[in-house]
Design a protein around this motif. Structure first.
Motif, PDB file in Angstrom:
ATOM      1  N   ALA A  48       1.572  -6.374  -2.932  1.00  0.00           N
ATOM      2  CA  ALA A  48       2.103  -5.047  -3.263  1.00  0.00           C
ATOM      3  C   ALA A  48       3.624  -5.067  -3.342  1.00  0.00           C
ATOM      4  O   ALA A  48       4.218  -4.429  -4.225  1.00  0.00           O
ATOM      5  CB  ALA A  48       1.642  -4.030  -2.227  1.00  0.00           C
ATOM      6  N   ALA A  51       4.527  -6.681  -6.590  1.00  0.00           N
ATOM      7  CA  ALA A  51       4.286  -5.764  -7.706  1.00  0.00           C
ATOM      8  C   ALA A  51       5.364  -4.690  -7.777  1.00  0.00           C
ATOM      9  O   ALA A  51       5.800  -4.304  -8.859  1.00  0.00           O
ATOM     10  CB  ALA A  51       2.910  -5.128  -7.568  1.00  0.00           C
ATOM     11  N   ALA A  57       2.236  -3.701 -12.887  1.00  0.00           N
ATOM     12  CA  ALA A  57       1.021  -3.137 -12.298  1.00  0.00           C
ATOM     13  C   ALA A  57      -0.223  -3.977 -12.568  1.00  0.00           C
ATOM     14  O   ALA A  57      -1.333  -3.509 -12.311  1.00  0.00           O
ATOM     15  CB  ALA A  57       0.805  -1.727 -12.803  1.00  0.00           C
ATOM     16  N   SER A  59      -1.324  -6.508 -10.981  1.00  0.00           N
ATOM     17  CA  SER A  59      -1.963  -7.010  -9.768  1.00  0.00           C
ATOM     18  C   SER A  59      -2.640  -5.908  -8.956  1.00  0.00           C
ATOM     19  O   SER A  59      -3.176  -6.176  -7.886  1.00  0.00           O
ATOM     20  CB  SER A  59      -0.942  -7.737  -8.896  1.00  0.00           C
ATOM     21  OG  SER A  59       0.089  -6.858  -8.526  1.00  0.00           O
ATOM     22  N   LEU A  60      -2.650  -4.684  -9.442  1.00  0.00           N
ATOM     23  CA  LEU A  60      -3.286  -3.591  -8.713  1.00  0.00           C
ATOM     24  C   LEU A  60      -4.799  -3.754  -8.559  1.00  0.00           C
ATOM     25  O   LEU A  60      -5.333  -3.444  -7.496  1.00  0.00           O
ATOM     26  CB  LEU A  60      -2.950  -2.257  -9.364  1.00  0.00           C
ATOM     27  CG  LEU A  60      -1.495  -1.815  -9.196  1.00  0.00           C
ATOM     28  CD1 LEU A  60      -1.272  -0.482  -9.888  1.00  0.00           C
ATOM     29  CD2 LEU A  60      -1.110  -1.742  -7.747  1.00  0.00           C
ATOM     30  N   LEU A  63      -5.307  -5.942  -5.630  1.00  0.00           N
ATOM     31  CA  LEU A  63      -5.060  -5.227  -4.382  1.00  0.00           C
ATOM     32  C   LEU A  63      -6.262  -4.383  -3.972  1.00  0.00           C
ATOM     33  O   LEU A  63      -6.626  -4.337  -2.792  1.00  0.00           O
ATOM     34  CB  LEU A  63      -3.828  -4.333  -4.524  1.00  0.00           C
ATOM     35  CG  LEU A  63      -2.487  -5.038  -4.599  1.00  0.00           C
ATOM     36  CD1 LEU A  63      -1.384  -4.031  -4.891  1.00  0.00           C
ATOM     37  CD2 LEU A  63      -2.208  -5.758  -3.309  1.00  0.00           C
TER      38      LEU A  63
END
Length: 86
Positions: A48, A51, A57, A59-60, A63
Motif C-alpha cells: 500500500a 502504491a 492503483a 496493486s489494489l 491488496l
C-alpha cells in the motif's frame, strides 16, 4: 516526499525484522501463527505504501486478496485454537 518514503521503508523493515524474530523464536505454535499474520499485515502495508508513493492503483487487487487471506487465516486459527490459550 523522498524523506517520507525512506522513513516508511525503514519502519517497515524494522517491523519485518521483529516479526521474523518472533516467527523463529516463538515459544508456541500460536505465537508463530500470529507472527505470520502480522507479517502478512506488514507486507500489505508495504504494498500500500508503494502504491501510494508511485500513485499507481494496479496493486489494489493484490491488496484486497492478501487482506482477505489474512482475515480468513486469523479467523480459522482462532476457531481451532485450544481454549486454554485464549
Amino acid at each position: 516526499m523522498t524523506v517520507v518514503g525512506i522513513a516508511v521503508s525503514m519502519l517497515l523493515f524494522a517491523a519485518l525484522t521483529l516479526v521474523l524474530v518472533r516467527v523463529v523464536r516463538g515459544p508456541t505454535t500460536l505465537d508463530r501463527i500470529v507472527a505470520v499474520d502480522v507479517l502478512l499485515a506488514v507486507v500489505v502495508c508495504a504494498i500500500a505504501a508503494e502504491a501510494a508513493y508511485t500513485r499507481d492503483a494496479t496493486s489494489l487487487p493484490i491488496l484486497v486478496v492478501l487482506s482477505i487471506l489474512g482475515f480468513i487465516g486469523s479467523v480459522s486459527v482462532a476457531r481451532f485454537a485450544p481454549w486454554s490459550r485464549r
